[in-house]
Design an enzyme around this catalytic site. Structure first.
Site, PDB file in Angstrom:
ATOM      1  N   GLU B  48      42.690  35.248  33.689  1.00 26.27           N
ATOM      2  CA  GLU B  48      43.029  36.118  34.747  1.00 26.27           C
ATOM      3  C   GLU B  48      41.573  36.641  35.269  1.00 26.27           C
ATOM      4  O   GLU B  48      41.373  36.719  36.602  1.00 26.27           O
ATOM      5  CB  GLU B  48      43.542  37.623  34.182  1.00 26.27           C
ATOM      6  CG  GLU B  48      44.736  37.564  33.701  1.00 26.27           C
ATOM      7  CD  GLU B  48      44.976  37.424  32.014  1.00 26.27           C
ATOM      8  OE1 GLU B  48      44.036  36.402  31.630  1.00 26.27           O
ATOM      9  OE2 GLU B  48      45.489  37.976  31.517  1.00 26.27           O
ATOM     10  N   CYS B  79      41.461  42.053  30.654  1.00 22.16           N
ATOM     11  CA  CYS B  79      42.034  41.835  31.835  1.00 22.16           C
ATOM     12  C   CYS B  79      42.862  42.707  32.501  1.00 22.16           C
ATOM     13  O   CYS B  79      43.083  42.846  33.842  1.00 22.16           O
ATOM     14  CB  CYS B  79      42.894  40.092  31.271  1.00 22.16           C
ATOM     15  SG  CYS B  79      41.907  38.911  31.046  1.00 22.16           S
TER      16      CYS B  79
END
Lengths: 161, 161
Positions: B48, B79
């Site tokens: 991510e 994330c």
């Protein structure tokens, strides 16, 4: 924390919210960083993220297991998460953040027993200095914003005339 | 999610935990990434994070306000926090993570009403495929680990002989 404040001053010079961070191992700084979100046009450029990335590079390991992280403002969701992912065992915080603080102010990501790792946390170290720098920055920002608005209103008035 | 799975396969080829991510705006992929934590020796190299960094670069803005993020495994603390900091409004998740899932499994960083931003979350999209890839990876890892141990024991036995 003095070194973290020196980093925060570098952010201030760029017109960024003044937040600074250093990571120390065996008495030596192995990573440092300051907020560059607007300058670098990425929200990943928080002080802690840069310091972690540099510390990783410095020791060639994603684990920062014997390190202490010093930061002038309580870490946000992302940075608190990054500290846990990097397994940093000690975090020293200057000022609290009531907007996004995830070292205890809103939630405590640094010490959630359900996660694989928890950090020891010390809050309020040189809190006055850390907090004062942020207050000065935002006061100045508001002053400039008022002046710009007044300038625009003046320009509109003169163009109307 | 198929594109995110293709990214996860790239991680698998490097021997990394297979997690992939893409960020879409107006039907176009503007950022993609896969887990490279061991390869890059930094815990910041999650799928991510790379996708967010590339999306920021792609549009020249730290705000990803009209984007959807697709990820094969539920985001971790870092994330999930990065998604909130980047103001991504929609997150589509494949498999759940009971180890570090912060999209609802352990805590829900993506939808905490006390934060400045919340994301809409859809879980369980192509869950079987996403989960199967992770299971295959860990099964293979355990098999290799057993073989290596057996190999070491064999070597010790022959050197003893």
């Amino acid at each position: 924390m003095r070194k973290a404040l020196a980093q925060a001053r570098l952010a201030m010079r760029l017109g960024e919210v003044p937040i600074g961070c250093v990571i120390v191992r065996d008495g030596e700084i192995i990573g440092k960083g300051y907020n560059r979100r607007n300058t670098d046009r990425t929200s990943l450029a928080h002080a802690e993220m840069t310091a972690i990335r540099r510390a990783n590079k410095s020791i060639g390991d994603w684990r920062l297991e014997d390190c202490t992280l010093y930061v002038t403002l309580e870490p946000c969701q992302m940075c608190a998460g990054a500290i846990i992912q990097a397994r940093i065992p000690r975090v020293v915080i200057g000022a609290d953040s009531d907007k996004a603080g995830c070292g205890g102010s809103i939630i405590n990501i640094l010490q959630n027993p359900e996660f694989m790792h928890q950090a020891q946390v010390v809050r309020g170290v040189m809190e006055e200095e850390c907090s004062a720098m942020l207050k000065t920055f935002f006061r100045e920002l508001r002053r400039r914003s008022r002046e710009e608005k007044a300038g625009c209103a003046g320009a509109e008035t003169s163009s109307d005339a």
